[in-house]
Design a protein around this motif. Structure first.
Motif, short mmCIF file in Angstrom:
data_model
loop_
_atom_site.label_atom_id
_atom_site.label_comp_id
_atom_site.label_asym_id
_atom_site.label_seq_id
_atom_site.Cartn_x
_atom_site.Cartn_y
_atom_site.Cartn_z
N ALA A 62 0.65 -1.18 -0.15
CA ALA A 62 0.01 -0.04 0.08
C ALA A 62 0.84 1.32 0.01
N VAL A 63 0.74 2.24 -0.96
CA VAL A 63 1.45 3.32 -1.00
C VAL A 63 0.40 4.49 -0.53
N TYR A 64 0.70 5.03 0.53
CA TYR A 64 -0.10 6.19 1.08
C TYR A 64 0.31 7.51 1.03
N ILE A 65 -0.32 8.55 0.31
CA ILE A 65 0.15 9.76 0.15
C ILE A 65 -1.13 10.85 0.45
N ARG A 66 -0.66 11.86 1.16
CA ARG A 66 -1.66 12.76 1.66
C ARG A 66 -1.10 14.22 1.61
N LEU A 67 -1.93 15.06 1.01
CA LEU A 67 -1.69 16.49 0.66
C LEU A 67 -2.65 17.27 1.29
N SER A 68 -2.12 18.05 2.38
CA SER A 68 -3.28 19.02 2.97
C SER A 68 -3.47 20.17 2.21
N SER A 69 -4.60 20.90 2.33
CA SER A 69 -4.93 22.36 1.91
C SER A 69 -3.87 23.43 2.77
N GLU A 70 -3.56 22.80 4.06
CA GLU A 70 -2.76 23.65 4.98
C GLU A 70 -1.36 23.40 4.56
N ASP A 89 -8.96 -2.37 3.74
CA ASP A 89 -8.36 -3.25 3.00
C ASP A 89 -7.13 -4.05 3.83
N ALA A 90 -6.46 -3.31 4.78
CA ALA A 90 -5.60 -3.92 5.55
C ALA A 90 -6.34 -4.84 6.74
N LYS A 91 -7.38 -4.51 7.03
CA LYS A 91 -8.23 -5.47 8.30
C LYS A 91 -8.58 -6.69 7.16
N THR A 92 -9.07 -6.64 5.99
CA THR A 92 -9.32 -7.79 5.16
C THR A 92 -8.06 -8.64 4.58
N GLY A 93 -6.91 -8.23 5.07
CA GLY A 93 -5.79 -9.09 4.47
C GLY A 93 -5.37 -8.78 3.09
N ARG A 94 -5.91 -7.58 2.55
CA ARG A 94 -5.38 -7.34 1.11
C ARG A 94 -3.98 -6.71 1.06
N ILE A 95 -3.60 -6.12 2.23
CA ILE A 95 -2.03 -5.62 2.11
C ILE A 95 -1.45 -6.16 3.10
N LYS A 96 0.01 -5.94 2.83
CA LYS A 96 0.88 -6.43 3.85
C LYS A 96 1.90 -5.43 4.49
N VAL A 114 -0.83 -5.70 14.97
CA VAL A 114 -1.93 -6.54 15.33
C VAL A 114 -2.37 -7.19 14.13
N LEU A 115 -2.31 -6.19 12.96
CA LEU A 115 -2.77 -6.73 11.79
C LEU A 115 -1.67 -7.19 10.90
N GLY A 116 -0.44 -7.46 11.69
CA GLY A 116 0.41 -7.88 10.69
C GLY A 116 1.12 -6.97 9.67
N ILE A 117 0.74 -5.52 9.61
CA ILE A 117 1.16 -4.71 8.44
C ILE A 117 2.49 -4.18 8.89
N ARG A 118 3.48 -4.27 7.91
CA ARG A 118 4.86 -3.48 8.02
C ARG A 118 4.62 -2.11 7.55
N ILE A 119 5.07 -0.98 8.13
CA ILE A 119 5.19 0.15 7.62
C ILE A 119 6.62 0.56 7.64
N ILE A 120 6.84 1.44 6.30
CA ILE A 120 8.02 1.98 5.96
C ILE A 120 7.87 3.53 5.73
N SER A 121 8.53 4.26 6.47
CA SER A 121 8.56 5.74 6.31
C SER A 121 10.04 6.11 5.74
N ILE A 122 10.10 6.42 4.54
CA ILE A 122 11.31 6.76 3.71
C ILE A 122 12.24 7.61 4.39
N ASN A 123 11.67 8.92 4.42
CA ASN A 123 12.44 9.92 4.97
C ASN A 123 12.96 9.79 6.39
N ASP A 124 12.34 9.14 7.18
CA ASP A 124 12.34 8.91 8.68
C ASP A 124 13.36 7.79 8.75
N GLY A 125 13.65 7.11 7.61
CA GLY A 125 14.65 5.85 7.77
C GLY A 125 14.01 4.90 8.66
N PHE A 126 12.69 4.62 8.55
CA PHE A 126 11.99 3.83 9.63
C PHE A 126 11.46 2.82 9.01
#
Length: 524
Positions: A8-16, A77-84, A111-123
């Motif tokens: 899953a690629v998550y992108i957010r842009l705020s009006s702020e 989608d994460a809860k239904t197991g679609r993404i990892k 708990v959902l077994g989801i891996r998360i990667i934050s590129i600029n944070d090196g996480f």
């Protein structure tokens, strides 16, 4: 490839994310920039080769809360197991509420077994342990929250200054106006819509009620404000959109009270209760910012005053206490829920008197007839679901009985392990030569591996079957309660009924919750 391997690629842009002076969004934070950064990162990871990528975008949504359509869809989608795995540019894109971000990183996603990667944070959560991968992440999340609150204050201050200068600040123009192509903070009259605005005020001034005005507009097929805006290419998103757009008493009332049609700009009538909250609270009138002659008026002061005097009175109507409309009965024409008739002896479309649609007028039925028909149909459906559950439970019980097969396999595995020791002993005693020993050892080891795999598959299959049996038993209790219902109970019935459409007396259509996990066909 299994769907659980999706990224899953998550992108957010705020009006702020605009500068507070109203300039364009920073290029580094734009949707295209985030997409490019993340896609380049994924391409460089060998482990992600050939993995399908699903993109979720929230453009124009604040990071101070998680009520964002793209984010919510991703979590479903994460809860239904679609993404990892989830990949983001940095944590500020994920959210600016450090407590909520920490809750997702430490509790929900693990708990959902989801891996998360934050590129600029090196996480990368797969390499982290402890509290959110370290104090640095927690501190960054806290700084994001502080930055968001500070940014909100600056944005509010800047917008207040713009409003005092007579600039129009809302994202969308009011019906009857369009934004000046040369200055987005200035309104100019839209001749076509302005004629409808004048008509509404004139009819009100002539003594027509708000309901009568709405009915006339619906009968003459005048596009509603939202429909008109969409036709002009202005995208206005709204949750729970009705299928049929109608002019309503509320819309007419709001228009008649709106002083924007007098050429005024009124700002700061309400404020957000707190940063990240969706709740609005009213400001005192002394805090309002009112600017006269900010743009060309559509309505004269005299017509505005007369229309409001006729449309609104200071006398408060004494409303009699009435029953609440049942939320499962709906009008198939306008999509609104049905209400009770004056004596609560029947159901009817509450929009019939203003919609001007024949279908709304026909959508009515005797209350007793409607409720008894639905109750009888629901009991029959509950019985069918119960029978279906029994069949499935019988199939799952057959799977659970395979526990005996596991015992047999475990016994064989134990015997083969002993055989390995015996083979080695025979080899040491020269009963077997080296070639014979290696051949028999390979066969035995291969069989042990096969058995280990079979046991794991059976254990997983049995665990799934047991879980389904437990869930089916709980559901069975619910449907059996519905099957035994003697009186109409909308709370109980809503468990298996989505909506009931009443077309006319004696004719209805029931929409069942057929996607219920215990009633739908098993997925492959």
């Amino acid at each position: 490839m299994p769907v659980t391997e999706c990224i899953a690629v998550y992108i957010r842009l705020s009006s702020e994310d605009n500068d507070v002076d109203g300039s364009i969004k920073a290029e580094s934070n734009s949707v295209s920039a985030q997409r490019m950064l993340i896609n380049e990162f994924i391409k460089k990871q060998d482990e992600f080769t050939n993995c399908p990528v699903v993109e979720y975008v929230d453009d124009g949504y604040s990071g101070t809360n998680f009520n964002r359509p793209g984010f919510q869809r991703m979590m479903e989608d994460a809860k239904t197991g679609r993404i990892k795995s989830i990949v983001i540019k940095d944590f500020s894109r994920f959210g600016r509420d450090y407590l909520e971000v920490g809750n997702y990183l430490e509790k929900i996603l693990p708990v959902l077994g989801i891996r998360i990667i934050s590129i600029n944070d090196g996480f990368d959560s797969i390499n982290s342990s402890g509290f959110t991968g370290g104090m640095s992440v927690a501190l960054k999340n806290m700084l994001n929250a502080m930055y968001s609150r500070d940014l909100s204050r600056k944005v509010r201050s800047a917008m207040k200054t713009h409003a005092k200068n007579g600039e129009y600040m809302p994202a969308f123009p009011k019906y009857g106006y369009i934004k000046d192509p040369e200055d987005k903070h200035h309104l100019v009259i839209d001749p076509e819509a302005a004629e409808i605005v004048k008509l509404i005020f004139t009819m009100a001034a002539d003594g027509k009620t708000k309901g009568q005005i709405a009915k006339y507009l619906n009968e003459t097929h005048v596009l509603t404000c939202r429909e008109y805006m969409c036709r002009k290419g202005i995208k206005m998103y709204r949750e729970n959109e009705k299928e049929k757009k109608l002019w309503s008493v509320t819309t007419i009332s709001d228009m008649l009270k709106n002083e924007v049609y007098l050429g005024k700009i009124i700002w700061n009538k309400k404020r957000v209760a707190r940063t990240g909250s969706n709740k609005l609270v009213s400001n005192d009138k002394e805090e309002w910012i009112v600017v006269e002659n900010a743009h060309e008026p559509i309505i004269s002061d005299e017509l505005f005053q007369k229309a409001n005097e006729k449309a609104f009175t200071n006398q408060k109507r004494v409303l009699t206490k009435r029953g609440v409309a049942c939320p499962i009965f709906f009008c198939p024409t306008c999509g609104r829920r049905l209400g009770f008739t004056s004596r609560e002896t029947g159901y009817r479309c509450m929009q019939a008197h203003i919609s001007g649609l024949s279908g709304c007028a026909e959508s009515k039925m005797d209350r007793k007839e409607a409720e008894e028909t639905v109750l009888d149909a629901a009991r029959n459906m509950a019985q069918l679901i119960s029978e279906n559950l029994e069949k499935k439970k019988s199939e799952w019980h057959k799977t659970i009985l395979k526990e005996e097969n596991i015992a047999t396999l475990e016994s064989e595995k134990k015997r083969l392990s002993s055989r390995k020791m015996k083979l080695y002993s025979d080899y040491r005693s020269e009963v077997l030569d080296k070639e014979g020993y290696m051949e028999e050892l390979e066969k035995t080891t291969s069989r042990i591996s096969e058995i280990t795999l079979q046991i794991a598959e059976l254990e997983n299959e049995i665990a799934v079957a047991k879980k389904k049996c437990d869930e089916a038993t709980e559901k069975e209790m619910e449907v059996n309660e519905i099957a035994a219902l003697q009186d109409f109970d909308k709370i109980q019935l809503s468990k298996i009924i989505e909506k009931v459409f009443i077309y006319e007396p004696g004719r209805m259509e029931i929409s069942w919750k057929m996607d219920d996990i215990f009633y739908k066909e098993e997925k492959a």
